[in-house]
Design a protein around this motif. Structure first.
Motif, PDB file in Angstrom:
ATOM      1  N   ASN A  93       3.774   1.097  -3.238  1.00 27.33           N
ATOM      2  CA  ASN A  93       5.133   1.577  -2.951  1.00 27.33           C
ATOM      3  C   ASN A  93       5.081   2.619  -1.835  1.00 27.33           C
ATOM      4  O   ASN A  93       5.238   3.822  -2.054  1.00 27.33           O
ATOM      5  CB  ASN A  93       5.750   2.180  -4.220  1.00 27.33           C
ATOM      6  CG  ASN A  93       6.372   1.116  -5.104  1.00 27.33           C
ATOM      7  OD1 ASN A  93       7.063   0.224  -4.623  1.00 27.33           O
ATOM      8  ND2 ASN A  93       6.135   1.214  -6.408  1.00 27.33           N
ATOM      9  N   LEU A  94       4.824   2.126  -0.646  1.00 27.24           N
ATOM     10  CA  LEU A  94       4.681   3.001   0.512  1.00 27.24           C
ATOM     11  C   LEU A  94       4.809   2.181   1.790  1.00 27.24           C
ATOM     12  O   LEU A  94       4.067   1.212   1.975  1.00 27.24           O
ATOM     13  CB  LEU A  94       3.319   3.691   0.491  1.00 27.24           C
ATOM     14  CG  LEU A  94       3.061   4.732   1.583  1.00 27.24           C
ATOM     15  CD1 LEU A  94       3.888   5.991   1.324  1.00 27.24           C
ATOM     16  CD2 LEU A  94       1.582   5.085   1.658  1.00 27.24           C
ATOM     17  N   ALA A  95       5.747   2.562   2.634  1.00 24.79           N
ATOM     18  CA  ALA A  95       5.909   1.883   3.914  1.00 24.79           C
ATOM     19  C   ALA A  95       4.919   2.451   4.924  1.00 24.79           C
ATOM     20  O   ALA A  95       4.916   3.648   5.204  1.00 24.79           O
ATOM     21  CB  ALA A  95       7.339   2.065   4.429  1.00 24.79           C
ATOM     22  N   THR A  96       4.048   1.613   5.429  1.00 19.05           N
ATOM     23  CA  THR A  96       3.086   1.984   6.459  1.00 19.05           C
ATOM     24  C   THR A  96       2.994   0.822   7.438  1.00 19.05           C
ATOM     25  O   THR A  96       3.630  -0.213   7.260  1.00 19.05           O
ATOM     26  CB  THR A  96       1.685   2.247   5.857  1.00 19.05           C
ATOM     27  OG1 THR A  96       1.168   1.009   5.327  1.00 19.05           O
ATOM     28  CG2 THR A  96       1.737   3.286   4.753  1.00 19.05           C
ATOM     29  N   LYS A  97       2.144   0.981   8.422  1.00 19.60           N
ATOM     30  CA  LYS A  97       1.933  -0.129   9.355  1.00 19.60           C
ATOM     31  C   LYS A  97       1.238  -1.296   8.666  1.00 19.60           C
ATOM     32  O   LYS A  97       1.199  -2.397   9.208  1.00 19.60           O
ATOM     33  CB  LYS A  97       1.141   0.341  10.565  1.00 19.60           C
ATOM     34  CG  LYS A  97      -0.279   0.812  10.260  1.00 19.60           C
ATOM     35  CD  LYS A  97      -0.976   1.267  11.538  1.00 19.60           C
ATOM     36  CE  LYS A  97      -2.394   1.741  11.265  1.00 19.60           C
ATOM     37  NZ  LYS A  97      -3.092   2.188  12.507  1.00 19.60           N
ATOM     38  N   TYR A  98       0.695  -1.039   7.479  1.00 19.36           N
ATOM     39  CA  TYR A  98       0.025  -2.081   6.716  1.00 19.36           C
ATOM     40  C   TYR A  98       0.953  -2.735   5.688  1.00 19.36           C
ATOM     41  O   TYR A  98       0.578  -3.702   5.043  1.00 19.36           O
ATOM     42  CB  TYR A  98      -1.181  -1.500   5.961  1.00 19.36           C
ATOM     43  CG  TYR A  98      -2.105  -0.697   6.833  1.00 19.36           C
ATOM     44  CD1 TYR A  98      -3.036  -1.324   7.674  1.00 19.36           C
ATOM     45  CD2 TYR A  98      -2.050   0.697   6.838  1.00 19.36           C
ATOM     46  CE1 TYR A  98      -3.879  -0.570   8.474  1.00 19.36           C
ATOM     47  CE2 TYR A  98      -2.898   1.450   7.642  1.00 19.36           C
ATOM     48  CZ  TYR A  98      -3.803   0.804   8.457  1.00 19.36           C
ATOM     49  OH  TYR A  98      -4.643   1.558   9.252  1.00 19.36           O
TER      50      TYR A  98
END
Length: 375
Positions: A212-217
Motif C-alpha cells: 500500500n504505497l505509490a512508488t515508481k515500482y
C-alpha cells in the motif's frame, strides 16, 4: 612515567578507571548470564515440543499427511534449524518420507496436488538444511528449476506490465499471491541465490505491487487508496486482502503479509533507505504486537510469528523501537510469548482453526521455526 599532577588527582584517576573496569566486567557477566538463561529457556521449549513431535509422527515419517507434504517439510526444517542432525530418527524418517514424492519434473509434491509449488519450496529448504554431504545436490537443483518454472512470467505469457508478473502461487495456476511469492524468495535466498538472481528480481516486482504505497515500482489502482506502507495478500486477479477492504475500495494491510513483504524486499537486495522498506518498517513500528496478527486478530497467528521473527532477524537488530519510542527485545518477548502459549504436551495450537492452525503439528512447526531465530 611519573604522574605530572598531584598524587591525589592521580589516585582519583586510577580509582575511576578501576571502577569503570569493574562495572564493565559486571555488565559483561550479567549479559552473559542473561544470554545463557535465555538459551536454556529456548532449549526447554524446544525439547518439550520435540517430545510432542516424537509421539505425533506417523510410522511412515510423515506429519499430517492428509494436508499434503507441507507440514512434514516444515517440521523437518524446524528441527534441523534447532540443531537436530539429519541422522536423528525424527528427522531422517521425515526426509525419507519426502523423498518418495520427488517427481520427474523436479517438484516435490503428492501426485494431483494443487499446492505443488508451495510444497516444493518448503521441501527444498528441508533438504538444503540436511544437505551436509552433498547427497541432495541433484534433487535440490532439479527442484529449484521446477519452482522457477512455476513463477508467473513470460513463459506463461505474462508480461512485466501485468500485475501477476513475477509472482508465485500454490501451484494450481489460479493466481499468484504474496505468501507463496515470499516462499519462493525465501527458498532461493536459502540456496544462496543473490539479489542478482533473475527470479528474485521478477518476484520483487510482484512484491512491490502488493504494498500500500505509490512508488515508481507500484502504480496499481490500490497504491494510493490506503497508503500506510503495509502489505496485503495479492494484487493479482483483481486484488484481495485477507483483512478486507476500506470503504473506498483500498485493501487493508496486515501483519503477516507486511513482514513477508519486508523480508522479501531485504532478501531481494532493497536497501534500508528505499521508500518501500522505510514505509514497511514504519508500519511495523506502528503495529508492533505479539498479542495478535495485526489486522487479523488471531487468524494466522503462528504464521505471523514465523514471518515476524524471520523479518526482524533479517533486519539484524536486537532491539526494535516502536513508534512510541519504546524499545523491545523482540527475541526475548517472543520466547516469553511461546512459553505462555505452549500446551502441556509440548505442542502449540491456535484456537482459531483458519488456515489449518488447528493442527498442532503445523503450528508447532511454525513455533519452532520462529524460535530458531531467537537463539
Amino acid at each position: 612515567m611519573q604522574c605530572k599532577h598531584r598524587p591525589s588527582f592521580c589516585l582519583s584517576l586510577c580509582a575511576s578507571a578501576f571502577l569503570m573496569a569493574c562495572c564493565q566486567a559486571i555488565w559483561i557477566q550479567q549479559a552473559q548470564a542473561a544470554a545463557t538463561e535465555e538459551a536454556s529457556r529456548i532449549s526447554k521449549l524446544v525439547d518439550s515440543a520435540v517430545g510432542f513431535l516424537v509421539a505425533a509422527q506417523d510410522d511412515d515419517g510423515s506429519f499430517s499427511k492428509d494436508a499434503g507434504t507441507g507440514v512434514t517439510s516444515l517440521v523437518a526444517t524446524a528441527l534441523l534449524r534447532n540443531g537436530y542432525s539429519p541422522e536423528e530418527p525424527l528427522v531422517a524418517k521425515s526426509l525419507a518420507y519426502l523423498r518418495q514424492f520427488v517427481q520427474p519434473d523436479g517438484g516435490i509434491y503428492q501426485p494431483g496436488s494443487t499446492h505443488r509449488n508451495y510444497e516444493t519450496c518448503i521441501a527444498v529448504v528441508a533438504f538444503h538444511e540436511a544437505n551436509t554431504d552433498g547427497k541432495y545436490d541433484k534433487l535440490i537443483a532439479n527442484a529449484e528449476s521446477f519452482i522457477k518454472g512455476e513463477q508467473w512470467d513470460q513463459a506463461e505469457g505474462i508480461e512485466p506490465s501485468q500485475e501477476a508478473y513475477g509472482g508465485s502461487g500454490y501451484g494450481s495456476h489460479s493466481r499468484p499471491d504474496l505468501s507463496n511469492t515470499s516462499f519462493l524468495i525465501d527458498t532461493l535466498h536459502t540456496l544462496g541465490r543473490g539479489d542478482d538472481d533473475p527470479a528474485i528480481q521478477r518476484a520483487l516486482i510482484f512484491v512491490s505491487r502488493c504494498q500500500n504505497l505509490a512508488t515508481k515500482y507500484n502504480d496499481t489502482k490500490y497504491a494510493d487508496l490506503n497508503p500506510d506502507g503495509g502489505f496485503y495478500y495479492t494484487i493479482a486477479a483483481g486484488g484481495s486482502s485477507q483483512a478486507g477492504s476500506e470503504e473506498d475500495g483500498g485493501l487493508r494491510s496486515y501483519g503477516s503479509m507486511t513482514y513477508a513483504g519486508l523480508k522479501s524486499m531485504i532478501f531481494a537486495g532493497v536497501k534500508a533507505n528505499d521508500p518501500r522498506v522505510k514505509a514497511a518498517f514504519e508500519w511495523a513500528q506502528k503495529n508492533y504486537t505479539l498479542g495478535e496478527n495485526p489486522g487479523m486478530g488471531d487468524s494466522g497467528l503462528f504464521y505471523y510469528y514465523h514471518t515476524f521473527a524471520k523479518s526482524l532477524d533479517a533486519i539484524g537488530e536486537q532491539e526494535f523501537v516502536d513508534d512510541s519510542g519504546k524499545s523491545h527485545d523482540w527475541r526475548e518477548e517472543l520466547v516469553a510469548e511461546f512459553a505462555e502459549r505452549q500446551q502441556p504436551d509440548g505442542s502449540w495450537v491456535n484456537s482459531n482453526v483458519r488456515w489449518l492452525e488447528g493442527d498442532p503439528n503445523l503450528v508447532t512447526g511454525y513455533a519452532l521455526l520462529a524460535l530458531s531465530y531467537c537463539r
